[in-house]
Design an enzyme around this catalytic site. Structure first.
Site, PDB file in Angstrom:
ATOM      1  N   TYR A 152      -1.583  -0.716  10.522  1.00  0.00           N
ATOM      2  CA  TYR A 152      -2.144  -0.422   9.237  1.00  0.00           C
ATOM      3  C   TYR A 152      -0.920  -0.192   8.325  1.00  0.00           C
ATOM      4  O   TYR A 152      -0.295  -1.099   7.278  1.00  0.00           O
ATOM      5  CB  TYR A 152      -3.442  -0.353   8.658  1.00  0.00           C
ATOM      6  CG  TYR A 152      -3.776  -0.286   6.590  1.00  0.00           C
ATOM      7  CD1 TYR A 152      -3.646  -1.866   6.470  1.00  0.00           C
ATOM      8  CD2 TYR A 152      -3.388   0.665   6.352  1.00  0.00           C
ATOM      9  CE1 TYR A 152      -3.922  -2.096   5.033  1.00  0.00           C
ATOM     10  CE2 TYR A 152      -3.817   0.153   4.655  1.00  0.00           C
ATOM     11  CZ  TYR A 152      -4.116  -0.976   4.139  1.00  0.00           C
ATOM     12  OH  TYR A 152      -4.244  -1.427   2.864  1.00  0.00           O
ATOM     13  N   SER A 176       0.902  -1.297   0.110  1.00  0.00           N
ATOM     14  CA  SER A 176       0.056  -0.191   0.441  1.00  0.00           C
ATOM     15  C   SER A 176       0.726   1.494  -0.449  1.00  0.00           C
ATOM     16  O   SER A 176       1.576   0.874   0.001  1.00  0.00           O
ATOM     17  CB  SER A 176      -0.837  -0.023   0.947  1.00  0.00           C
ATOM     18  OG  SER A 176      -1.643   0.911   1.196  1.00  0.00           O
TER      19      SER A 176
HETATM   20  P1  NAP Z   1     -11.284  -6.167   0.569  1.00  0.00           P
HETATM   21  O1  NAP Z   1     -12.691  -5.918  -0.808  1.00  0.00           O
HETATM   22  O2  NAP Z   1     -11.788  -6.138   1.889  1.00  0.00           O
HETATM   23  O3  NAP Z   1     -10.871  -7.768   0.849  1.00  0.00           O
HETATM   24  C1  NAP Z   1     -10.229  -7.746   1.341  1.00  0.00           C
HETATM   25  C2  NAP Z   1     -10.167  -9.992   1.002  1.00  0.00           C
HETATM   26  O4  NAP Z   1      -9.036 -10.256   2.065  1.00  0.00           O
HETATM   27  C3  NAP Z   1     -11.326 -10.620   0.845  1.00  0.00           C
HETATM   28  O5  NAP Z   1     -11.100 -11.544   0.251  1.00  0.00           O
HETATM   29  C4  NAP Z   1     -10.986 -10.911   2.405  1.00  0.00           C
HETATM   30  O6  NAP Z   1     -12.074 -12.526   2.744  1.00  0.00           O
HETATM   31  C5  NAP Z   1     -10.253 -11.422   2.678  1.00  0.00           C
HETATM   32  N1  NAP Z   1      -9.669 -11.576   4.060  1.00  0.00           N
HETATM   33  C6  NAP Z   1      -9.081 -11.100   5.133  1.00  0.00           C
HETATM   34  N2  NAP Z   1      -8.697 -11.983   6.283  1.00  0.00           N
HETATM   35  C7  NAP Z   1      -8.383 -12.489   6.072  1.00  0.00           C
HETATM   36  C8  NAP Z   1      -7.789 -14.061   5.832  1.00  0.00           C
HETATM   37  N3  NAP Z   1      -7.278 -13.916   6.888  1.00  0.00           N
HETATM   38  N4  NAP Z   1      -7.358 -14.873   4.937  1.00  0.00           N
HETATM   39  C9  NAP Z   1      -8.218 -15.460   3.737  1.00  0.00           C
HETATM   40  N5  NAP Z   1      -8.553 -13.672   3.393  1.00  0.00           N
HETATM   41  C10 NAP Z   1      -8.926 -13.111   3.933  1.00  0.00           C
HETATM   42  O7  NAP Z   1     -10.513  -5.145   0.178  1.00  0.00           O
HETATM   43  P2  NAP Z   1      -9.611  -4.595  -1.463  1.00  0.00           P
HETATM   44  O8  NAP Z   1      -9.657  -3.132  -0.986  1.00  0.00           O
HETATM   45  O9  NAP Z   1      -9.430  -5.697  -1.960  1.00  0.00           O
HETATM   46  O10 NAP Z   1      -7.842  -5.161  -0.516  1.00  0.00           O
HETATM   47  C11 NAP Z   1      -6.824  -6.101  -0.734  1.00  0.00           C
HETATM   48  C12 NAP Z   1      -5.335  -6.018  -0.394  1.00  0.00           C
HETATM   49  O11 NAP Z   1      -5.123  -4.894  -1.054  1.00  0.00           O
HETATM   50  C13 NAP Z   1      -5.374  -6.065   0.521  1.00  0.00           C
HETATM   51  O12 NAP Z   1      -4.370  -6.010   1.643  1.00  0.00           O
HETATM   52  C14 NAP Z   1      -5.264  -4.159   1.099  1.00  0.00           C
HETATM   53  O13 NAP Z   1      -4.271  -3.501   2.265  1.00  0.00           O
HETATM   54  C15 NAP Z   1      -4.105  -3.391   0.200  1.00  0.00           C
HETATM   55  N6  NAP Z   1      -5.329  -2.418  -0.558  1.00  0.00           N
HETATM   56  C16 NAP Z   1      -5.975  -1.504  -0.270  1.00  0.00           C
HETATM   57  C17 NAP Z   1      -6.256  -0.660  -0.837  1.00  0.00           C
HETATM   58  C18 NAP Z   1      -7.446   0.411  -0.856  1.00  0.00           C
HETATM   59  O14 NAP Z   1      -7.776   1.602  -0.763  1.00  0.00           O
HETATM   60  N7  NAP Z   1      -8.643  -1.043  -1.270  1.00  0.00           N
HETATM   61  C19 NAP Z   1      -5.018   0.321  -1.344  1.00  0.00           C
HETATM   62  C20 NAP Z   1      -4.012  -0.198  -0.517  1.00  0.00           C
HETATM   63  C21 NAP Z   1      -3.741  -1.377  -0.386  1.00  0.00           C
HETATM   64  P3  NAP Z   1     -13.361 -11.760   3.536  1.00  0.00           P
HETATM   65  O15 NAP Z   1     -14.461 -11.331   2.769  1.00  0.00           O
HETATM   66  O16 NAP Z   1     -13.866 -13.746   3.031  1.00  0.00           O
HETATM   67  O17 NAP Z   1     -13.118 -12.662   4.951  1.00  0.00           O
END
Ligand code: NAP
Length: 247
Positions: free
Chosen positions: A156, A142
């Site tokens: 985070y 991130s």
């Molecule tokens: P999201 O839509 O909330 O998706 C998160 C995913 O992680 C879900 O599929 C969830 O599965 C899974 N997950 C969480 N805990 C888990 C565990 N213990 N074991 C297995 N699966 C788990 O979030 P996103 O925005 O796509 O984020 C994806 C990645 O991008 C993350 O690493 C986040 O830090 C990074 N990121 C996001 C942003 C942003 O602005 N969105 C920015 C920078 C980085 P369940 O729903 O089944 O729990």
């Protein structure tokens, strides 16, 4: 045999977009999720409706049992060619002084330890050292790693700093065994993750501070992930790629 790509957290947001794009590009995907089976099934259905192949594996990547179950299932399906560490969680917005040990444990166990454990298992399978075919690991870090997320969730941001270091160190260790490790560093991306911060409008609220004046989409991040696991990026190793609209 078609390459097999494992995407942790593939049921939602960036992981789901990556799974869909990769499945359209001649690879079979294993979609890992923790709780939301409905969402995982919806991603699988989208992929199969376009002629792709997707497998679902429910597993908590923050535990040894979960990771061992996940990779045992992958082994039954085929030969792993790439791992995308996208599973991650964020904290609710809070001042630094109210940080709890529980928040630290949750964020570090899932975001950092989960990526370490999954990378370890992927390396064991892909490394030339153990007779594997080589492969790629892409960590979803991130921009927070550089920005620090003050007044919101410093822990985070720190967990993503650890992901950057994992990327650089592991890349240097396993490059000689045919494995390229890289990271994408998304900025503000419109996914459900923001709901978990306690401010569902967070992406809209902060969009005006982005040089490109909008939040990004999961699909825009997926394009970079796809490139990083493809042969087109064959000389890219240990790199951290910002995908942040200039943030
Ligand atoms: P999201 O839509 O909330 O998706 C998160 C995913 O992680 C879900 O599929 C969830 O599965 C899974 N997950 C969480 N805990 C888990 C565990 N213990 N074991 C297995 N699966 C788990 O979030 P996103 O925005 O796509 O984020 C994806 C990645 O991008 C993350 O690493 C986040 O830090 C990074 N990121 C996001 C942003 C942003 O602005 N969105 C920015 C920078 C980085 P369940 O729903 O089944 O729990």
């Amino acid at each position: 045999m078609r390459p097999l790509v494992l995407i942790t957290g593939g049921s939602s947001g960036i992981g789901a977009a990556a799974a869909e794009l990769i499945a359209e590009n001649d690879a079979d995907v294993v979609i890992n999720y923790r709780t939301n089976e409905q969402a995982a099934l919806a991603v699988k259905e989208k992929i199969t409706s376009k002629g792709g192949t997707a497998y679902l594996v429910k597993a908590d990547i923050s535990t040894e049992e979960g990771v061992s179950h996940l990779f045992a299932e992958v082994d039954k399906i085929g030969t792993l060619g790439a791992l995308i560490n996208s599973a991650g969680v964020i904290s609710t917005i809070h001042d630094f002084e109210s940080t709890t040990l529980e928040q630290l444990n949750t964020v570090f166990t899932i975001n950092v330890f989960g990526s370490f454990l999954c990378s370890r298992e992927a390396v064991k399978r892909m490394s030339h050292r153990h007779g594997g075919n080589g492969g790629c690991i892409v960590n979803v870090s991130s921009m927070a790693a550089s920005l620090g997320s003050p007044n919101e969730f410093v822990e985070y941001a720190a967990s993503k700093g650890a992901i950057d270091t994992l990327t650089v160190g592991l890349a240097k260790e396993v490059a000689r065994y045919g494995i390229r490790v890289n990271a994408v560093r998304p900025g503000l991306i419109n996914t459900d993750m923001h709901i978990h911060t306690g401010d569902a409008q967070r992406a809209d609220r902060l969009a005006k501070f982005i040089p490109l004046e909008r939040a990004g989409t999961a699909e825009e991040v997926a394009e970079l992930i796809m490139w990083l696991i493809s042969e087109k990026s064959s000389y890219v190793c240990g790199a951290l790629y910002d995908v942040s609209g200039g943030r």
